[in-house]
Write a protein that holds these residues in place. Structure first.
Motif, PDB file in Angstrom:
ATOM      1  N   GLN A 129       4.240  14.430  17.601  1.00 49.76           N
ATOM      2  CA  GLN A 129       3.346  14.987  17.299  1.00 49.76           C
ATOM      3  C   GLN A 129       3.946  16.031  15.831  1.00 49.76           C
ATOM      4  OE1 GLN A 129       1.932  17.274  20.779  1.00 49.76           O
ATOM      5  NE2 GLN A 129      -0.017  15.719  21.114  1.00 49.76           N
ATOM      6  N   ASP A 130       2.489  15.768  15.177  1.00 47.06           N
ATOM      7  CA  ASP A 130       2.899  16.456  13.828  1.00 47.06           C
ATOM      8  C   ASP A 130       2.772  17.847  14.454  1.00 47.06           C
ATOM      9  OD1 ASP A 130       2.921  14.096  12.323  1.00 47.06           O
ATOM     10  OD2 ASP A 130       0.182  14.029  12.424  1.00 47.06           O
ATOM     11  N   LYS A 131       2.034  19.093  14.624  1.00 49.66           N
ATOM     12  CA  LYS A 131       2.729  19.601  14.813  1.00 49.66           C
ATOM     13  C   LYS A 131       4.004  20.975  15.506  1.00 49.66           C
ATOM     14  CE  LYS A 131       0.993  20.484  20.170  1.00 49.66           C
ATOM     15  NZ  LYS A 131      -0.071  21.099  21.326  1.00 49.66           N
TER      16      LYS A 131
ATOM     17  N   ASN B 113      -5.807   7.849  11.660  1.00 50.11           N
ATOM     18  CA  ASN B 113      -6.058   8.955  12.411  1.00 50.11           C
ATOM     19  C   ASN B 113      -5.033   9.624  13.223  1.00 50.11           C
ATOM     20  OD1 ASN B 113      -8.663   9.510  11.161  1.00 50.11           O
ATOM     21  ND2 ASN B 113      -9.313   7.509  12.405  1.00 50.11           N
TER      22      ASN B 113
ATOM     23  N   GLN C 269      -1.742  11.163  14.716  1.00 51.11           N
ATOM     24  CA  GLN C 269      -1.616  12.775  14.920  1.00 51.11           C
ATOM     25  C   GLN C 269      -0.194  13.227  15.305  1.00 51.11           C
ATOM     26  OE1 GLN C 269      -3.702  14.588  17.508  1.00 51.11           O
ATOM     27  NE2 GLN C 269      -6.213  14.246  16.828  1.00 51.11           N
ATOM     28  N   SER C 270       0.748  11.589  15.499  1.00 48.28           N
ATOM     29  CA  SER C 270       1.989  11.782  15.484  1.00 48.28           C
ATOM     30  C   SER C 270       2.868  10.945  14.595  1.00 48.28           C
ATOM     31  CB  SER C 270       2.228  11.189  17.197  1.00 48.28           C
ATOM     32  OG  SER C 270       1.495  11.724  17.755  1.00 48.28           O
TER      33      SER C 270
END
Length: 668
Positions: free
Chosen positions: A254-256, A279, A281-282
């Motif tokens: 995940q991008d976080k 869209n 997120q990874s």
């Protein structure tokens, strides 16, 4: 006989129907989703190429952690005093009784750990594993296995439960190395593991086991998928599912967690980074092989970076460390290992074939050499499976067959979608409990259910089985009392499970009765002397050819549709002709000639669907079943089958109001 191009059938055929675990009886999904479709094809093939050339095999999967866990619970929770063999044998007997009740015509329903198949299975297992080892396709790997520190023991696969780590999978019921949807992964990837013994979090400890080098056969599998793509008998779901595993090893993050990833990126093996797009997120990290991916996992875990893995080919585990299993040969210093239940269940159909052929009387089969069934160019193996077993039967098995070098040809997989219950996926170990196969027979006849299940079209999509007798949803409120009326108690609601039954108990019954009662009235109990009309014969031939094409493609629902449409048309033709011939015995006999010709064709086509009723028709006609249902006579009528002399061939007198296809007592 029509000269229309017809599908090709092998000289010999094996049909398999998977292996139910030996820890429970069969629910409707086992019977309706796999065994009845397999039985339909096995019965059709016996009629089409001869019973001596067809071997329909299955059996109880006796070994492995599901059985151990089921036995443990039965001892601890119910005080069961029998051995684990007693436990498995009792379930095996119940399974066999359920299959018999639904007229599933297995040549052998064996048990991998039970007599008489156990010694054949143990011998084949030893030979096969040694062969893979000698040819360099087995590797000893030290992997980590879950250990319950509180219980003081290693845990088998079903004694650990957690969440599936495979990206995109939402299964909350994953075991040590596979989830209930069939995804494979390493034990250390399991999310939130919990010991089923103590409810604690188990730790991972190293153990040595043998693994088959499945990734080495990626090109073999890719070539096979190209062949299967061009094979009309192989469904698209098979190649689509297999190709999902024929991709490079990938880790999804995940991008976080990007900052943590960037901090250790230089420590990772060579890789390709794919940034998130749209869209997503990874982002993803692609590696050259599974070893590089596993090294990267260690680095990321050490850095506290959370991730998920994608599907890819991994070494396929062959042995395990549980006691209840087929003994594995000692190789390179390994001792006391057993074979993991999934690999040995893949070759169990071969050992079951060996058992059936060895025990059969001389002349029962066209060959008693198992190689003539599994290796010969003019033979085929048709494996009926559920879609969640595609990985094992269509990835691991083809690769092992190639690795053995025994000239085993690649099987033809027939993968069905799930048969749902009340529009939801049901499992005997899940929240929604499906009815057991035996329970259904309190409300329906086996033939009603066989016809209904075959009509569902599981080759195309998942379909719900919604028997009214088990539907506890609310239908309406009673106007007088205001109380809720359940579907199962509402006489206004039509039972979806009886849709096909109307054809059997009305149309098919009526055509058969009309023939026998009519012959008694105007033919003195013999067959009509008048030849059937050209139009009737053409309709019979057309339906026969259409049915053959559908059966060859494993489209039982289409085959059933062909037979039903033909039967309804034949019944209408009889109605119109018999009414028009009222008072004219000559015209009435001509109508009967068409009806008998149609009845023979309809009984031939419906024989794989509802065998008992069709065989009673042949008995009342006094024509041997092997002649009546043999496809070498598929384009002949009852007069030809009776030898041509109608006056010399008396048929059985039908009792008054006789039913070849009965309703269940609860429906009367």
């Amino acid at each position: 006989m029509p000269t229309t191009d017809r599908p090709h059938f092998p000289a010999r055929a094996i049909i398999t129907a998977g292996m139910p675990y030996g820890n429970k009886n069969l629910h409707f999904g086992h019977i309706g989703g796999v065994f009845v479709p397999a039985d339909f094809f096995a019965r059709f093939l016996r009629d089409r190429i001869g019973a001596k050339n067809v071997l329909f095999v299955s059996g109880t999967d006796c070994y492995g952690s599901p059985i151990m866990e089921g036995y443990r619970k039965k001892v601890e929770q119910e005080g069961y005093e029998g051995t684990i063999v007693d436990y498995v044998n009792a379930n095996h007997t119940l399974q066999k009784e359920a299959l018999d009740a639904y007229e599933v015509s297995l040549d052998i329903f064996a048990g991998s750990g039970l007599e008489p198949a156990a010694p054949f299975h143990a011998k084949l297992t030893d030979e096969l594993i040694r062969r893979l080892h000698e040819r360099g396709h087995l590797h000893k790997l030290s992997t980590r296995q879950f250990y319950d520190t509180q219980a003081g023991q290693f845990l088998n696969g079903r004694q650990v439960i957690g969440r599936c780590p495979v990206r995109g999978c939402k299964s909350e019921k994953a075991y040590a190395d596979e989830c209930d949807l069939g995804h494979q992964f390493d034990p250390e990837e399991l999310i939130a593991p919990v010991s089923q013994l103590t409810g604690t979090t188990p730790e991972l400890r190293p153990v040595d086991n043998w693994y088959f080098d499945l990734p080495a056969f990626k090109e073999t599998l890719e070539a096979l998928m190209d062949e299967w793509d061009a094979d009309p008998q192989v469904r698209d779901i098979v190649t689509k599912t297999v190709r999902e595993s024929l991709v490079a090893p990938i880790i999804y993050i995940q991008d976080k967690f990007r900052e943590g990833f960037d901090a250790v990126r230089d420590q990772l093996p060579e890789h390709t980074l794919h940034e998130a797009t749209g869209n997503q997120q990874s982002f993803s990290v692609e590696f050259a092989d599974w070893q590089a991916r596993d090294k990267a996992r260690e680095v990321l875990e050490g850095a506290g970076v959370r991730f998920r893995t994608g599907k890819t080919l991994l070494p396929f585990r062959i042995t395990g460390n549980i006691d209840w299993g087929v003994a594995a040969p000692d190789l390179e210093g390994t001792h006391d290992l057993t074979v993991w239940c999934w690999p040995e269940s893949l070759w169990a159909p071969i050992s079951f074939s060996q058992t059936a052929l060895a025990l059969a009387p001389e002349g029962r089969y066209s060959s008693k050499d198992w190689h003539d069934w599994w290796c010969a160019e003019d033979a085929r193996v048709y494996q009926f499976i559920g879609q969640d077993n595609i990985y094992f039967y269509c990835v691991a098995q083809p690769a092992m067959w190639e690795a053995l070098g025994w000239d085993l040809f690649q099987d033809t997989p027939i993968a069905n979608y799930h048969i749902l219950f009340m529009n939801k996926k049901a499992s005997s170990s899940g929240a929604i409990k499906p009815p057991m196969a035996a329970e259904l027979l309190d409300f329906y006849t086996p033939e009603q259910l066989r016809a209904h299940w075959l009509s569902l079209g599981l080759d195309a999509k998942a379909v719900s089985f919604s028997p009214k007798a088990f539907d506890t949803s609310v239908s309406r409120k009673d106007k007088k009392t205001g109380e809720e009326v359940l579907v199962k108690d509402d006489p206004r609601v039509v039972d979806p499970a009886l849709k096909e039954s109307a054809f059997l108990t009305n149309i098919f019954n009526r055509l058969a009765r009309s023939c026998f009662y009519g012959a008694a009235n105007v033919c003195e109990g013999h067959l009509p002397t008048t030849a059937p009309s050209e139009a009737c014969v053409a309709a019979c031939d057309e339906a026969t050819l259409a049915f053959e094409r559908a059966a060859h493609a494993f489209n039982a629902h289409e085959a059933l549709s062909v037979a039903e449409e033909f039967g309804r048309a034949a019944n209408k033709r009889w109605d119109d002709a018999s009414k028009a011939a009222k008072g004219d015995d000559v015209a009435y006999e001509a109508a009967l000639a068409d009806a008998f010709r149609s009845l023979r064709t309809l009984a031939l086509l419906m024989h794989p669907v509802v065998p008992s009723g069709c065989e009673r028709i042949a008995q009342f006609l006094r024509i041997p079943a092997e002649t009546f249902f043999g496809w070498e006579h598929a384009f002949e009528g009852v007069v030809e089958l009776a030898g041509g002399d109608t006056a010399a061939h008396a048929i059985e007198q039908l009792p008054p109001r006789y039913d070849f296809f009965e309703k269940h007592p609860s429906q009367r």
